[in-house]
Design an enzyme around this catalytic site. Sequence first.
Site, PDB file in Angstrom:
ATOM      1  CG  ASP A 207      -2.309   0.615   0.873  1.00  0.00           C
ATOM      2  OD1 ASP A 207      -2.323   1.727   0.292  1.00  0.00           O
ATOM      3  OD2 ASP A 207      -3.341   0.009   1.192  1.00  0.00           O
ATOM      4  CG  HIS A 245     -15.036  -1.017  -6.619  1.00  0.00           C
ATOM      5  ND1 HIS A 245     -16.098  -1.310  -5.789  1.00  0.00           N
ATOM      6  CD2 HIS A 245     -14.052  -0.561  -5.797  1.00  0.00           C
ATOM      7  CE1 HIS A 245     -15.778  -1.044  -4.546  1.00  0.00           C
ATOM      8  NE2 HIS A 245     -14.546  -0.586  -4.523  1.00  0.00           N
TER       9      HIS A 245
END
EC number: 2.1.1.-
Length: 340
Positions: A207, A245
């Site tokens: 991340d 998404h």
Amino acid sequence: MGRDEEAAARAEAWNHGFGFIKTSVIKTAIELEIPDILHNHGAPLSLSALSSAVGVPPDRLHRIMRFLTHHGVSKKTASPPGESDYYYAETAVSRSLTKDNLGAFVLLQGAQRGPSACITAQGLKSRERPGVEELGSDPLYEDPIFTKMVFRDAMACHARLTTSAVIENYGEGFRGVGSLVDVGGSYGMTLGMLVEAFPWIRGICYDLPQVVAKAKPLHGVEFVAGSMFESVPEADVVMLMFVLHNWSDNECIDILKRCKEAIPRETGKVMIIDAIIEEDGEGDEFAEARLGLDVTMMAVTFEGKERTHREWAFILKEAGFRKYVVKNIKALESLIEAYP
């Protein structure tokens, strides 16, 4: 149109007009911990006892419980002999709304009320990515308590439930996997659950630097900082859960190309965990929730979306994957295996 059809159409229109009330009442029920109280009690509970537990006058609570019962969030049961009080029991739906289940996530959706949390006519007409001035801000996100408790808990409960579904329904997919990198893995909760369930896997949580800096050590998980648009750590499997998404097709293609570069050509795979919309909007019991999530993504990300089979096929082909397989994990999301 006959009179019966016209009456049914008007009734449906009324229901749409009051649709926000359903969200509001269920949000309030979760805040009052009604689903948890019914679940923990383990037997039908009287209105008077429930009233004392939640601190709401019986006459008001009765109307709320009547509404919840109509929508299957509680069940009215027979009163014991000689009693006139109302009695209520839990249902499968109310169990899904407890704190340990989807309660926190539903609470988040009901709490958002700023311009970014809804679709507007002007927003749909615009072709430009909205700036802060146009999008506005939800005062809730300026509240550190909300951000820390409600938003964090909502995201955690969603990830926990989906990861459990993956473990339960896709266990065979982890056989022979020596290393797995979770792209956008945040603080490693999902990866920690996977490594615990499949201890032979070496987990890599990937991340942004500011996220990794706050992560606490997890057994079997290595934290690596970086940007998925630049590179992805090498592993047998790359996982993207609730990631694609958020992005446009072109951005997804770029991300997937970096993921493809990180896995072995002959034996590697990319696991994508996201919703798949049926072309006609139909589907299983999660179809309505998927459509709602798609509209939500349109509101909060502008170019993000839930994709159909055809749209997934397009971005995977453009990213250079030779084939993909869709796995049903009995959840809102599906699991897509993509092979280089």
